[in-house]
Design a protein around this motif. Sequence first.
Motif, short mmCIF file in Angstrom:
data_model
loop_
_atom_site.label_atom_id
_atom_site.label_comp_id
_atom_site.label_asym_id
_atom_site.label_seq_id
_atom_site.Cartn_x
_atom_site.Cartn_y
_atom_site.Cartn_z
N GLY A 112 0.80 -1.22 0.00
CA GLY A 112 0.00 0.00 0.00
C GLY A 112 0.83 1.27 0.00
N THR A 113 0.21 2.35 0.48
CA THR A 113 0.84 3.67 0.40
C THR A 113 1.88 3.90 1.47
N GLY A 114 1.73 3.28 2.62
CA GLY A 114 2.64 3.52 3.74
C GLY A 114 2.16 4.64 4.65
N THR A 115 1.53 5.64 4.08
CA THR A 115 1.04 6.76 4.87
C THR A 115 -0.09 6.34 5.80
N SER A 147 10.18 -0.18 -12.40
CA SER A 147 9.63 -1.03 -13.45
C SER A 147 8.45 -0.37 -14.16
N GLY A 148 8.15 0.87 -13.79
CA GLY A 148 7.07 1.60 -14.44
C GLY A 148 5.79 1.66 -13.66
N GLY A 149 5.74 1.05 -12.47
CA GLY A 149 4.54 1.16 -11.65
C GLY A 149 4.26 2.60 -11.30
N SER A 150 2.99 2.95 -11.25
CA SER A 150 2.61 4.34 -11.01
C SER A 150 2.45 4.61 -9.52
N GLY A 151 3.25 5.52 -9.00
CA GLY A 151 3.18 5.84 -7.58
C GLY A 151 4.21 6.90 -7.21
N GLY A 152 4.28 7.20 -5.92
CA GLY A 152 5.23 8.19 -5.41
C GLY A 152 6.25 7.54 -4.50
N LYS A 153 7.32 8.26 -4.26
CA LYS A 153 8.39 7.71 -3.43
C LYS A 153 8.36 8.24 -2.00
N GLU A 154 7.35 9.04 -1.66
CA GLU A 154 7.33 9.62 -0.32
C GLU A 154 6.96 8.60 0.76
N PHE A 371 1.34 10.63 -2.89
CA PHE A 371 1.61 12.07 -3.04
C PHE A 371 2.10 12.39 -4.45
N GLY A 372 3.04 11.59 -4.96
CA GLY A 372 3.57 11.81 -6.31
C GLY A 372 2.49 11.78 -7.38
N PRO A 373 1.64 10.71 -7.42
CA PRO A 373 0.56 10.70 -8.41
C PRO A 373 -0.43 11.85 -8.24
N SER A 374 -0.67 12.27 -6.99
CA SER A 374 -1.62 13.37 -6.79
C SER A 374 -1.07 14.66 -7.39
#
Length: 616
Positions: A112-115, A147-154, A371-374
């Motif tokens: 998941g997001t971790g947040t 690998s191209g997955g859509s997400g943020g690194k925060e 956060f990155g995708p947002s």
Amino acid sequence: MFGKVLAEFRQRPVSTYFTIKGRRSLYLYCVLTGIVSGLGALLFSRTLAWAEYISLESISGLHNTHSGGEYYVSLEPIVSIYLGRWALLILPILGGLISGWIIWKFSPDSAGTGTDSLIDSFHNKEGKVDPKIPLIKSIATIFTLSSGGSGGKEGPISLIGAGFGSLVANLTKAGARARRTLLLAGTAGGLGAIFHAPLGGALTSVEMVYREDIESDTLVPCIISSVTAFLVYSSFNGFGSVYKVPEIGFIEYKELGFYLFLGILCYLNGAFLIKVFQFVQEWSKSWKFPTWLKPALGGIPVGIIGYFLPEVLGTGAGVLQDVLEGSFQFPNYSSYLNQDLQIIFFFLLLAFLKIITTSFTIGSGGSAGMFGPSLFIGGMLGGALGTFAKLVLGYQVPVASFVLVGMGAFYAGIASAPIAGMVMICEIIGSYSLLPPLMIVSIITFVLSHKLNLYKSQKNTRFQSPAHDWDMNRDLLEGIRIEDIKFRLRNIAEVKTSVLLSQLEEEALKINASDYIVLEENGNYFGMISLRTSRLFLEGRDLTQNLILVKDVTDTSILPISARTNLATAFKTLLDMGMDKIPVEENGKYLGYLRYADIISIYFEKTRSAKPVSSS
């Protein structure tokens, strides 16, 4: 004198010198947490940059993966491993398979997001974080994003700092309050470092735990940690802003109407993102496949979409940078259609597909932040509306301004963090020139989004959080006076002034007490003594054990409280004194003492029962 101090030093366990004894020592540990957060963010970001260089840039030929202020690998792609664009069909599946197996094998909580897990830890787990979660989540997220997955690194970066803050609290045997503070301080450090936003990182960490409130008590520790992490991280990566932007600003009041509509647009798409994301989460639970395989299945639609529109893969930071600079190459679908209309359509298409790819990447069990995708989705919405404003108004409206306002407003809506969204955007571009429209649009989006809930563990206010039970029910204690609960007063840990200190130490072992009420021979209150600070030294004990009386080491500055005092005041007095009991008098006559544990017991009796506490 020196020998006496040395003897005391030898008697005390080494661990006692590292305990958190007050705000100053807590601030010191916040600095340490910030250092680790900054180094963790540095290691993660550089590892991710190299992984993206190998997979996205060298294998698939995708180049715009980083913003202007991020660290990137400035080497030519490795020609020998180049496969072509078709590799984008496979990479998200392979990355999902690896990250899914790592999460399943070592730490299921790292999905998941971790947040959301951080917020849950703050409210319901006294700030405790499993030390392996930050490491596993970091590794899984690197495989997901590279690998191209859509997400943020925060997500993993904030977890690195939060996990270390929680670990420090455990090692120093700190209480739940200090652990929660260090948890948020670590989160702030990670965010402040990776986004070059020391204030934004601190505000995000204190605002994200509630939907309509902030954790104001931890703001200063979070600022200390965030600034420290920012300085550590920037000393290696440079002090520039994350995004390089051209001249931006608010030109004419005509644009205000379009900014207002941008707030509504961000709200509608934020609601759509949350619904799609939660739908994929629930849908994936019904898949009849092993848990570790589900992120790979989620990578199938991501790969297909990414093959045709690779701009929606990864963090999207490179695409945002190109759009802000005005160097992005928009496709020309037809020479018969207005170019601005085509650009508007393309912006909206990217926003829509980013919602889909992010939902499948994270919702299926992958590891990445939101956060990155947002920022990407909000930026695309802002770009579409800014281009529309330029088309309608007939002059060169700064589209980059709309992009940036959309970035901040979209996150403010889905995360219920309007202040953090505003400040974060200003810091990642290194300018506050857009603050007025950011404030307007973010507040509109926030108000409209009051029913949206991306992070399920968020509480509305601190009064609904288990972390603030005492704050929420303080009025219960204020309604109870000590005279109403006289039967709770005790007379066990009491000693006369004429008793030898050595004798008291022996008696204390029998009842396991450390703080004593000291009485005069006639029974009047004299003062208090704490055996935690007043003890005979081992060296020379034979000489002093028959010389030192309790009266000689009694603290007479501690005054008794009146029986008419309410329990809330008594509780605060106990905390200020640092004692576990407090003496009580009525009309100048000593009655007994009230313990810290007694107040807690009364409190829970009152909250669990509708019956009032009485003396009967």
